[in-house]
Design a protein around this motif. Structure first.
Motif, PDB file in Angstrom:
ATOM      1  N   VAL A  51      -2.312  -6.822  -8.703  1.00 28.61           N
ATOM      2  CA  VAL A  51      -2.681  -6.507  -7.750  1.00 28.61           C
ATOM      3  C   VAL A  51      -2.924  -5.497  -8.346  1.00 28.61           C
ATOM      4  N   VAL A  52      -4.303  -4.882  -8.163  1.00 31.96           N
ATOM      5  CA  VAL A  52      -4.712  -3.073  -8.505  1.00 31.96           C
ATOM      6  C   VAL A  52      -4.713  -2.197  -6.933  1.00 31.96           C
ATOM      7  N   GLY A  53      -4.957  -2.821  -5.697  1.00 32.83           N
ATOM      8  CA  GLY A  53      -4.812  -2.163  -5.076  1.00 32.83           C
ATOM      9  C   GLY A  53      -5.327  -2.465  -3.819  1.00 32.83           C
ATOM     10  N   TYR A  54      -4.851  -1.878  -2.433  1.00 33.57           N
ATOM     11  CA  TYR A  54      -4.870  -1.490  -1.264  1.00 33.57           C
ATOM     12  C   TYR A  54      -5.895  -1.197   0.209  1.00 33.57           C
ATOM     13  N   LEU A  55      -5.973  -1.305   0.074  1.00 41.33           N
ATOM     14  CA  LEU A  55      -6.785  -0.224   1.311  1.00 41.33           C
ATOM     15  C   LEU A  55      -6.872  -0.863   3.242  1.00 41.33           C
ATOM     16  N   LEU A  99       0.829  -1.248  -0.233  1.00 36.49           N
ATOM     17  CA  LEU A  99      -0.612   0.501   0.080  1.00 36.49           C
ATOM     18  C   LEU A  99       0.492   1.339  -0.231  1.00 36.49           C
ATOM     19  N   VAL A 100       1.989   1.468   0.966  1.00 35.34           N
ATOM     20  CA  VAL A 100       2.331   2.235   0.794  1.00 35.34           C
ATOM     21  C   VAL A 100       3.328   2.700  -0.551  1.00 35.34           C
ATOM     22  N   ALA A 101       4.031   1.410  -0.748  1.00 33.48           N
ATOM     23  CA  ALA A 101       4.499   1.882  -2.459  1.00 33.48           C
ATOM     24  C   ALA A 101       3.974   2.773  -2.708  1.00 33.48           C
ATOM     25  N   LEU A 102       1.894   1.241  -3.642  1.00 31.92           N
ATOM     26  CA  LEU A 102       1.235   2.228  -4.329  1.00 31.92           C
ATOM     27  C   LEU A 102       1.321   4.607  -3.885  1.00 31.92           C
ATOM     28  N   HIS A 103       0.819   4.485  -3.010  1.00 31.17           N
ATOM     29  CA  HIS A 103       0.209   5.302  -2.588  1.00 31.17           C
ATOM     30  C   HIS A 103       1.542   6.500  -2.542  1.00 31.17           C
ATOM     31  N   GLN A 104       2.737   5.898  -2.332  1.00 30.02           N
ATOM     32  CA  GLN A 104       3.819   7.288  -2.302  1.00 30.02           C
ATOM     33  C   GLN A 104       3.306   7.238  -3.886  1.00 30.02           C
TER      34      GLN A 104
END
Length: 375
Positions: free
Chosen positions: A276-280, A225-230
């Motif tokens: 992977v589409v994403g994380y919540l 999540l952190v990698a995608l968010h950042q």
């Protein structure tokens, strides 16, 4: 004096005890409260261990007939390189980056039914017995839990900034066939979500949800999540993102480690066709699911439509199936919260100023910050 009712309460403001001892006290009172996850020991204990400087913090304890009925952590900070007036905060440290953790559903940890009275007793004690402070900040408290009239005093000024807290009533939905997408969302939003799901399925495959079950899985999902968010916030929005500071990341990793199923951090991973589409990232406690953060692979699936809406819709449906009673979208007026919510509460960031010459000087220096109004 604020309210005659506070005379039967005793308030103590003392140095923090050993965290193991404090944990026992906190968790015992927590068992007698209806507090949010933000006032549970999982959040507060992690905050004390990783964020809050012990030298600036004190423990506020409220007693009624010698029975402990309220607890809170008060920090003190002086501005202007330590030469300015002292500001007190409840469960914040006064650092913009560290306070970006954004505590909500805040207040004193209180025995059920005594939330308002313990808050009045606490502020009254500070007003009468703690002379060296100018402003007390009470961030992120539900408006309905703030006894404004009881907090008023001739030498105090209350200022308040309010924000909506949109939410979804999962219990009501479960009783009414349990279908969030078709029961709550408007026609245009339903169409956007379904179109995104269809495009995603055609390109990658059917969407699949996995809820991390172990601390190791939660940490792995969090790292993803952190990698995608950042990557999104840095590349697309030109901002640092919520996890730019390593101290904030350390807080969340510790929180995730000490969390338990149904209490604390919950991490969800969404995949389509093995991609992977994403994380919540949720915070869960007592049947309430709070949406905290997201990381979505926008470069890969952003052109499928509205992946954020799709993932949140699926997360709400998953929360219904898990038996939770409420899904909180947290404070804010973003469009996606408005279209996803069924109703909304109100949350306040309250400032209590001690009136006098110093207050007038501070008002002049800061030009009365935007967004706060007399409470």
């Amino acid at each position: 004096m604020l309210s005659p009712a506070t005379r039967s309460f005793e308030v103590r403001l003392e140095p923090l005890p050993d965290l193991d001892l404090l944990r026992l006290r906190w968790e015992e009172l927590e068992s007698r409260s209806r507090c949010s996850v933000f006032l549970s020991w999982i959040w507060i204990g992690t905050w004390l261990a990783t964020i809050c400087p012990r030298k600036t913090a004190r423990l506020a304890s409220v007693y009624l007939n010698k029975r402990l009925v309220g607890l809170g952590i008060v920090t003190a900070r002086r501005r202007f390189f330590g030469l300015g007036p002292t500001h007190l905060r409840l469960h914040q440290v006064g650092d913009r980056v560290l306070d970006s953790l954004t505590i909500e559903f805040n207040g004193l940890l209180s025995e059920t039914g005594l939330e308002s009275e313990t808050l009045v007793a606490f502020v009254d004690h500070l007003n009468r017995h703690e002379r060296h402070w100018l402003t007390l900040f009470l961030p992120g408290i539900e408006v309905d839990r703030i006894p404004l009239e009881q907090l008023r005093a001739p030498n105090l000024r209350l200022r308040m900034f309010k924000r909506p807290t949109p939410y979804i009533d999962l219990t009501g939905l479960r009783e009414d066939h349990g279908l969030y997408l078709s029961s709550v969302l408007g026609r245009n939003t339903r169409a956007r979500v379904r179109r995104t799901a269809r495009k995603l399925g055609e390109r990658w495959g059917e969407l699949k949800i996995d809820v991390a079950g172990t601390p190791e899985e939660r940490l792995a999902y969090f790292d993803g999540l952190v990698a995608l968010h950042q990557a999104h916030w840095t590349a697309e929005a030109g901002e640092q993102g919520a996890f730019a500071d390593p101290r904030v990341v350390a807080f969340h990793r510790q929180l995730i480690t000490v969390s338990e199923p149904g209490h604390g951090a919950q991490l969800l991973r969404f995949e389509a066709g093995g991609h992977v589409v994403g994380y919540l990232y949720h915070l869960v406690s007592r049947g309430v699911v709070c949406f905290y953060q997201a990381g979505i692979d926008y470069p890969r699936i952003g052109d499928c439509g509205s992946p954020g809406l799709l993932l949140l819709t699926e997360a709400v449906q998953n929360a219904i199936q898990e038996g939770h009673r409420r899904y909180e979208l947290m404070a804010g007026e973003m469009d996606y919260k408005r279209v996803l919510a069924m109703a909304e509460g109100r949350m306040a960031w309250l400032s209590v100023d001690r009136l006098g010459l110093r207050t007038r000087l501070m008002d002049t220096l800061r030009g009365r910050r935007h967004g706060t109004v007399p409470a």
